[in-house]
Design a protein around this motif. Sequence first.
Motif, mmCIF file in Angstrom:
data_model
loop_
_atom_site.group_PDB
_atom_site.id
_atom_site.type_symbol
_atom_site.label_atom_id
_atom_site.label_comp_id
_atom_site.label_asym_id
_atom_site.label_seq_id
_atom_site.Cartn_x
_atom_site.Cartn_y
_atom_site.Cartn_z
ATOM 1 N N GLN A 1 0.836 -1.211 0.000
ATOM 2 C CA GLN A 1 0.000 0.000 0.000
ATOM 3 C C GLN A 1 0.867 1.255 0.000
ATOM 4 N N LEU A 2 1.963 1.214 0.748
ATOM 5 C CA LEU A 2 2.887 2.346 0.748
ATOM 6 C C LEU A 2 3.509 2.532 -0.627
ATOM 7 N N ALA A 3 3.900 1.436 -1.279
ATOM 8 C CA ALA A 3 4.506 1.536 -2.605
ATOM 9 C C ALA A 3 3.533 2.156 -3.602
ATOM 10 N N SER A 4 2.277 1.751 -3.550
ATOM 11 C CA SER A 4 1.265 2.310 -4.462
ATOM 12 C C SER A 4 1.031 3.783 -4.192
ATOM 13 N N GLU A 5 0.944 4.148 -2.918
ATOM 14 C CA GLU A 5 0.682 5.545 -2.565
ATOM 15 C C GLU A 5 1.874 6.432 -2.908
ATOM 16 N N ILE A 6 3.074 5.926 -2.719
ATOM 17 C CA ILE A 6 4.272 6.686 -3.081
ATOM 18 C C ILE A 6 4.269 6.986 -4.578
ATOM 19 N N ALA A 7 3.990 5.971 -5.381
ATOM 20 C CA ALA A 7 3.975 6.156 -6.837
ATOM 21 C C ALA A 7 2.872 7.127 -7.256
ATOM 22 N N ARG A 8 1.692 6.996 -6.647
ATOM 23 C CA ARG A 8 0.571 7.868 -7.019
ATOM 24 C C ARG A 8 0.851 9.323 -6.665
#
Length: 430
Positions: free
Chosen positions: A315-322
């Motif tokens: 979830q952190l990886a997705s939010e960082i990218a977004r």
Amino acid sequence: MGTFTFRLPDIGEGIAEAEIVAWHVAVGDVVAEDGRVADLMTDKATVEMESPVSGRIVSIAGEVGDVIAIGSPLVVIETEGDEAEVGAEAEAEAEAEAGVEVASGPLTGSGRADAVVEPALAEPLVETIAEPKNGDSPHFSKVLASPAVRARAAALGIDLAEVKPSEEGRVRHADLDQFLAYNAGGGYRAAGAARADETVRVIGLRRRIAENMAAAKRNIPHFTYVEECDVTALEAMRAQLNDARGAKPKLTMLPLLITAICRTLPDFPMLNARYDDEAGVVTRHGAVHLGMATQTSGGLMVPVIRDAQDRNLWQLASEIARLAEAARMGTATSAELSGSTITVTSLGALGGVATTPVINRPEVAIIGPNRIVERPMFVADGMGGERIEKRKLMNISISCDHRVVDGWDAASYVQALKRLIETPVLLLAD
């Protein structure tokens, strides 16, 4: 025939003035109703101003970089209709549609500013028509090149029609360099010659960065602590997780580091805090709203990962990218660019050996992971002795506000962070 004075409307609660960061019209231009007139930056947003009427521009308020007050004239427009009627209707529309907020928020660990410029567009391609030289056959050829390449060619005295373009037909800087190399005797300046001096006015986002960096350094007594961490096991675990991730986003070091930060902060509440130095009040936050310094074409911005402590690695990886993409494209909202309680700033592979990041005021701490390097180290051999082994090492820097954070607390926190990073299996434990 009449004139309409378009005054800068109220574009936000508590906003008294705005800086002109771009003009889209000049005196003498004809502007259509709802046509874009100028971009103005306040402390909280970059706002596009649109003309409420059609007509010809008679005068403008000032130059790019000038600051004008709310309610003062922005442009005067010569209109076809009756001045009184046009003015009444246009003022009502202008107040109702004062502009669209593009983005707002803090900038980086090097200072805080609640303003963000629009995303920089890719450099446009421009076609130029090359006319035949004396004695040549009468023909015309199209040359595709960016304004920067065209300006450089003009400064060097090069006819772009004589330069062989790259495969896609566009003349690039590399093509100019090659042309100069093969035509050294043609009287052109050397490719590595010094550029002419350039004067650049500091406006918009860059002015906000300058002001807030100065404010952070002026008001906050910084100190920085640096510790070396062995991330060999962490990198091995990251590789294993990525190999089995399936459709999940690829993990970088950042989600792992953020998870470690969130797990260690509860024991060091003085770091996850904001200091109102005017009121003399420190607010220690329970939730971790983690600022993530992001490089954009307009400057560094800090989108915020809300409630980072409640997110898993993926979830952190997705939010960082977004959030990084939203910041770079200029689509991040005000809520996504404000309210951080602690910030992480990283230059990735360019991170250097150690950094001394500037605190993102009014926060009291900022963490900076540095570049991972491989070096030989003595490690335990499991039999009571030691052996030399190649290990992956990374320095972690932390800068703190010495008014509210003691050196002992900062050092103790980094040691706790180091223990968790060097024992990465604990990151996945409940």
